[in-house]
Design a protein around this motif. Structure first.
Motif, PDB file in Angstrom:
ATOM      1  N   ARG A  44       0.841  -1.211   0.000  1.00 58.26           N
ATOM      2  CA  ARG A  44       0.000   0.000   0.000  1.00 58.26           C
ATOM      3  C   ARG A  44       0.875   1.259   0.000  1.00 58.26           C
ATOM      4  O   ARG A  44       0.571   2.231  -0.681  1.00 58.26           O
ATOM      5  CB  ARG A  44      -0.920   0.019   1.214  1.00 58.26           C
ATOM      6  N   TYR A  45       1.934   1.215   0.798  1.00 64.45           N
ATOM      7  CA  TYR A  45       2.851   2.356   0.862  1.00 64.45           C
ATOM      8  C   TYR A  45       3.473   2.614  -0.513  1.00 64.45           C
ATOM      9  O   TYR A  45       3.477   3.748  -1.005  1.00 64.45           O
ATOM     10  CB  TYR A  45       3.934   2.095   1.909  1.00 64.45           C
ATOM     11  N   LEU A  46       3.968   1.576  -1.145  1.00 57.75           N
ATOM     12  CA  LEU A  46       4.607   1.748  -2.454  1.00 57.75           C
ATOM     13  C   LEU A  46       3.608   2.181  -3.523  1.00 57.75           C
ATOM     14  O   LEU A  46       3.962   2.950  -4.422  1.00 57.75           O
ATOM     15  CB  LEU A  46       5.328   0.462  -2.869  1.00 57.75           C
ATOM     16  N   THR A  47       2.373   1.729  -3.419  1.00 55.52           N
ATOM     17  CA  THR A  47       1.330   2.191  -4.346  1.00 55.52           C
ATOM     18  C   THR A  47       1.110   3.689  -4.166  1.00 55.52           C
ATOM     19  O   THR A  47       1.009   4.437  -5.145  1.00 55.52           O
ATOM     20  CB  THR A  47       0.025   1.410  -4.112  1.00 55.52           C
ATOM     21  N   ALA A  52       1.783   9.336  -5.739  1.00 52.88           N
ATOM     22  CA  ALA A  52       2.185  10.687  -5.332  1.00 52.88           C
ATOM     23  C   ALA A  52       3.340  11.199  -6.180  1.00 52.88           C
ATOM     24  O   ALA A  52       3.397  12.381  -6.522  1.00 52.88           O
ATOM     25  CB  ALA A  52       2.545  10.702  -3.846  1.00 52.88           C
ATOM     26  N   SER A  53       4.241  10.308  -6.551  1.00 52.69           N
ATOM     27  CA  SER A  53       5.360  10.702  -7.402  1.00 52.69           C
ATOM     28  C   SER A  53       4.867  11.073  -8.801  1.00 52.69           C
ATOM     29  O   SER A  53       5.289  12.085  -9.369  1.00 52.69           O
ATOM     30  CB  SER A  53       6.379   9.564  -7.472  1.00 52.69           C
ATOM     31  N   GLN A  55       2.063  12.267  -9.549  1.00 51.61           N
ATOM     32  CA  GLN A  55       1.336  13.532  -9.444  1.00 51.61           C
ATOM     33  C   GLN A  55       2.250  14.722  -9.160  1.00 51.61           C
ATOM     34  O   GLN A  55       1.785  15.854  -9.060  1.00 51.61           O
ATOM     35  CB  GLN A  55       0.277  13.436  -8.342  1.00 51.61           C
ATOM     36  N   GLY A  56       3.552  14.445  -8.979  1.00 51.98           N
ATOM     37  CA  GLY A  56       4.497  15.516  -8.703  1.00 51.98           C
ATOM     38  C   GLY A  56       4.509  15.964  -7.251  1.00 51.98           C
ATOM     39  O   GLY A  56       5.047  17.027  -6.936  1.00 51.98           O
ATOM     40  N   LEU A  57       3.923  15.159  -6.362  1.00 55.17           N
ATOM     41  CA  LEU A  57       3.871  15.519  -4.945  1.00 55.17           C
ATOM     42  C   LEU A  57       5.129  15.110  -4.188  1.00 55.17           C
ATOM     43  O   LEU A  57       5.332  15.536  -3.058  1.00 55.17           O
ATOM     44  CB  LEU A  57       2.647  14.879  -4.291  1.00 55.17           C
ATOM     45  N   LEU A  58       5.938  14.261  -4.808  1.00 54.14           N
ATOM     46  CA  LEU A  58       7.184  13.782  -4.207  1.00 54.14           C
ATOM     47  C   LEU A  58       8.329  14.007  -5.179  1.00 54.14           C
ATOM     48  O   LEU A  58       8.103  14.314  -6.350  1.00 54.14           O
ATOM     49  CB  LEU A  58       7.083  12.280  -3.905  1.00 54.14           C
ATOM     50  N   ALA A  59       9.518  13.790  -4.684  1.00 48.89           N
ATOM     51  CA  ALA A  59      10.697  13.857  -5.552  1.00 48.89           C
ATOM     52  C   ALA A  59      10.542  12.848  -6.690  1.00 48.89           C
ATOM     53  O   ALA A  59       9.824  11.854  -6.565  1.00 48.89           O
ATOM     54  CB  ALA A  59      11.950  13.545  -4.739  1.00 48.89           C
ATOM     55  N   ARG A  60      11.216  13.072  -7.781  1.00 49.67           N
ATOM     56  CA  ARG A  60      11.116  12.177  -8.949  1.00 49.67           C
ATOM     57  C   ARG A  60      11.474  10.751  -8.590  1.00 49.67           C
ATOM     58  O   ARG A  60      10.867   9.816  -9.090  1.00 49.67           O
ATOM     59  CB  ARG A  60      12.031  12.694 -10.058  1.00 49.67           C
ATOM     60  N   GLU A  61      12.458  10.555  -7.767  1.00 48.68           N
ATOM     61  CA  GLU A  61      12.849   9.225  -7.298  1.00 48.68           C
ATOM     62  C   GLU A  61      12.760   9.223  -5.773  1.00 48.68           C
ATOM     63  O   GLU A  61      13.765   9.380  -5.088  1.00 48.68           O
ATOM     64  CB  GLU A  61      14.244   8.874  -7.800  1.00 48.68           C
ATOM     65  N   PRO A  62      11.553   9.036  -5.234  1.00 44.81           N
ATOM     66  CA  PRO A  62      11.314   9.245  -3.806  1.00 44.81           C
ATOM     67  C   PRO A  62      11.952   8.231  -2.861  1.00 44.81           C
ATOM     68  O   PRO A  62      11.942   8.447  -1.654  1.00 44.81           O
ATOM     69  CB  PRO A  62       9.791   9.189  -3.703  1.00 44.81           C
ATOM     70  N   LEU A  63      12.538   7.176  -3.382  1.00 48.66           N
ATOM     71  CA  LEU A  63      13.217   6.200  -2.534  1.00 48.66           C
ATOM     72  C   LEU A  63      14.656   5.973  -2.997  1.00 48.66           C
ATOM     73  O   LEU A  63      15.257   4.953  -2.700  1.00 48.66           O
ATOM     74  CB  LEU A  63      12.437   4.878  -2.520  1.00 48.66           C
ATOM     75  N   TYR A  76       3.977  10.299   3.856  1.00 48.88           N
ATOM     76  CA  TYR A  76       2.963   9.247   3.967  1.00 48.88           C
ATOM     77  C   TYR A  76       2.355   9.250   5.370  1.00 48.88           C
ATOM     78  O   TYR A  76       1.138   9.112   5.520  1.00 48.88           O
ATOM     79  CB  TYR A  76       3.589   7.888   3.650  1.00 48.88           C
ATOM     80  N   HIS A  77       3.179   9.425   6.365  1.00 53.06           N
ATOM     81  CA  HIS A  77       2.689   9.506   7.735  1.00 53.06           C
ATOM     82  C   HIS A  77       1.668  10.638   7.861  1.00 53.06           C
ATOM     83  O   HIS A  77       0.634  10.488   8.517  1.00 53.06           O
ATOM     84  CB  HIS A  77       3.864   9.713   8.699  1.00 53.06           C
ATOM     85  N   GLY A  78       1.949  11.750   7.214  1.00 50.02           N
ATOM     86  CA  GLY A  78       1.005  12.864   7.209  1.00 50.02           C
ATOM     87  C   GLY A  78      -0.318  12.492   6.558  1.00 50.02           C
ATOM     88  O   GLY A  78      -1.380  12.936   6.988  1.00 50.02           O
ATOM     89  N   GLU A  79      -0.266  11.666   5.531  1.00 46.73           N
ATOM     90  CA  GLU A  79      -1.481  11.201   4.865  1.00 46.73           C
ATOM     91  C   GLU A  79      -2.304  10.283   5.771  1.00 46.73           C
ATOM     92  O   GLU A  79      -3.529  10.250   5.687  1.00 46.73           O
ATOM     93  CB  GLU A  79      -1.133  10.443   3.583  1.00 46.73           C
ATOM     94  N   LEU A  80      -1.626   9.511   6.610  1.00 44.28           N
ATOM     95  CA  LEU A  80      -2.324   8.567   7.492  1.00 44.28           C
ATOM     96  C   LEU A  80      -2.985   9.259   8.670  1.00 44.28           C
ATOM     97  O   LEU A  80      -4.026   8.817   9.152  1.00 44.28           O
ATOM     98  CB  LEU A  80      -1.332   7.518   8.023  1.00 44.28           C
TER      99      LEU A  80
END
Length: 122
Positions: A44-47, A52-53, A55-63, A76-80
């Motif tokens: 679920r986290y990776l989905t 989010a990536s 949609q441009g809400l995260l860095a291009r390579e967020p991990l 993600y914690h903020g989303e939860l």
């Protein structure tokens, strides 16, 4: 680069990360139910990360590295927050911490929430 999707719908490279995590979990001493729960929560986290990536809400390579991965986990914690009980959030964070540890992404540093006061539920 992120257009390829698996049958499960998880975009590359996240499908590969989830497969690597599943392989690492298979050899762990965790109970089978814990392994299944962790894998489901990390899926679920990776989905969410992929979406989010995209949609441009995260860095291009967020991990891609520890600093960006920690920022991603905090987002993600903020989303939860506010959507789930503290115990659910804590279980999800435990799974993400385990995922990060096994894939050498570092620790998120996100504190666990105190459980809800159950004094009245006796």
């Amino acid at each position: 680069m992120y257009e390829r999707r698996t049958a499960r719908g998880l975009a590359a490279p996240y499908d590969t990360m989830l497969a690597a995590y599943a392989a690492a979990l298979a050899g762990s001493p965790l109970a089978a139910s814990s392994r299944a729960s962790y894998l489901r929560r990390v899926g679920r986290y990776l989905t969410w990360v992929a979406s989010a990536s995209d949609q441009g809400l995260l860095a291009r390579e967020p991990l891609a590295d520890t600093i960006v991965a920690v920022r991603t986990a905090h987002a993600y914690h903020g989303e939860l927050g506010g959507r789930y009980a503290p115990s659910t959030i804590n279980s999800t964070l435990a799974a993400i911490e385990d995922f990060y540890a096994r894939l050498h992404l570092g620790a998120t540093g996100i504190p666990r929430q105190a459980p809800a006061d159950r004094a009245g539920a006796r």
